[in-house]
Design an enzyme around this catalytic site. Structure first.
Site, short mmCIF file in Angstrom:
data_model
loop_
_atom_site.label_atom_id
_atom_site.label_comp_id
_atom_site.label_asym_id
_atom_site.label_seq_id
_atom_site.Cartn_x
_atom_site.Cartn_y
_atom_site.Cartn_z
N ARG A 187 11.18 -8.04 4.37
CA ARG A 187 11.30 -6.57 4.50
C ARG A 187 12.50 -6.20 5.36
O ARG A 187 12.78 -6.81 6.39
CB ARG A 187 10.05 -5.98 5.14
N LYS B 278 0.83 -1.21 0.00
CA LYS B 278 0.00 0.00 0.00
C LYS B 278 0.86 1.25 0.00
O LYS B 278 0.60 2.20 -0.75
CB LYS B 278 -0.92 0.03 1.23
N ARG C 60 -9.77 1.03 8.70
CA ARG C 60 -9.63 -0.41 8.72
C ARG C 60 -10.76 -1.09 9.47
O ARG C 60 -10.80 -2.31 9.58
CB ARG C 60 -8.29 -0.82 9.32
N ARG D 90 -1.03 -11.20 12.35
CA ARG D 90 -1.45 -9.90 11.82
C ARG D 90 -2.35 -10.08 10.59
O ARG D 90 -3.37 -9.40 10.45
CB ARG D 90 -0.21 -9.08 11.45
N ARG E 131 12.23 -5.35 11.06
CA ARG E 131 11.34 -4.88 12.09
C ARG E 131 11.08 -5.98 13.13
O ARG E 131 10.98 -7.16 12.78
CB ARG E 131 10.00 -4.45 11.48
#
Length: 287
Positions: free
Chosen positions: A179, A68, A145, A234, A223
């Site tokens: 990531r 996104k 959301r 998640r 992260r």
């Protein structure tokens, strides 16, 4: 450049009254500032009925890690409107010494979603700062959301379009685990090379890694919440919560579902085509 212009309908409800309606009975930290940006108040909204080409009001939906931020950021440059990512707002607060930092750290490390109250507090503060700088229009990334958030947003402004980015679950998991962030420049990269063969009617998908430049390589970190267990949790929570929001906008004729066919080189021109944006201008947002 062709753009999808916003509906001229303007709501006259205030942001604060919508918060009161949706969060009656909840208690916010007394130090959290819920100021209403004046450009979301009745009078200033009425002044925005004449929409200029760059004054779009779009929302990007999609699972965590789907991209996104990448595509919303490119489109913000393309259209000349700010890209406002609630995930970035949360991370900025996490790195601050503000009243929410410790509470947010616990929530994020457990892979849970941040509450509506906290998200709205951070977003309203960001919109207020943007108004002071003369910003007009926006692309929201990560908000709304939940149904309550969508109702609040609809109560104060008319969203033109909601883009729902979708990616195969196997590719999404690999992308999240790959990531990396440079601790110096703050840019995101990805070490995963995704090559999924098509089967059972599902198309194959290939995504190249997004390598960091040499100066960033020794400064890359993963992260803390990008572990397989946390990522899966998640995604599970997101799946449960996203369907009502998607239906909320689908029923209003504002939802555009876009299946990412691959990495940026394959997906970007197809997204521009789906959005009815002129391809000859795409280089301005690719650099």
């Amino acid at each position: 450049m062709a753009v999808l212009l916003r509906n001229p309908k303007i709501s006259i409800k205030s942001f604060s009254s919508c918060i009161s309606r949706n969060f009656s009975g909840t208690t916010l930290n007394s130090e959290i500032d819920l100021k209403v940006p004046s450009f979301l108040s009745k009078n200033s909204l009425l002044r925005r009925q004449e929409t200029k080409e760059g004054n779009v009001q779009w929302v990007f939906l999609g699972c965590p890690g789907v991209g996104k931020g990448t595509y919303a950021s490119r489109l913000s440059i393309f259209l000349g409107v700010p890209h406002i990512a609630t995930g970035d707002l949360v991370r900025e607060e996490l790195n601050s010494s503000g009243p929410l930092a410790s509470q947010l750290k616990e929530i994020v490390n457990q892979g849970k979603l941040v509450s509506d109250e906290i998200i709205i507090s951070l977003l309203s503060k960001r919109l207020e700062a943007g108004e002071a700088k003369g910003e007009s229009g926006f692309i929201l990334d990560g908000f709304p959301r939940t149904i309550s958030q969508a109702e609040i947003l609809e109560g104060v402004t008319d969203i033109d379009l909601v883009v729902n980015l979708k990616l195969q679950k196997e590719a999404l998991l690999a992308k999240c685990l790959g990531r990396r962030i440079c601790i110096e420049c703050g840019r995101n990269y990805n070490v995963a090379c995704i090559d999924i063969k098509g089967e059972n009617g599902n198309p194959g998908i290939y995504m190249d890694p997004l390598p960091a430049p040499p100066q960033c390589v020794p400064k890359l970190i993963q992260r803390a919440d990008d572990t397989e267990e946390v990522v899966k949790e998640r995604l599970r929570i997101y799946d449960e919560m996203s369907q009502p929001v998607e239906e909320f906008y689908r029923s209003r004729g504002k939802l555009l579902e876009f299946d990412l066919p691959g990495g940026i080189p394959e997906s970007w021109p197809k997204l521009l085509e789906a959005l009815n944006l002129d391809h000859e201008d795409k280089c301005s947002a690719v650099a």
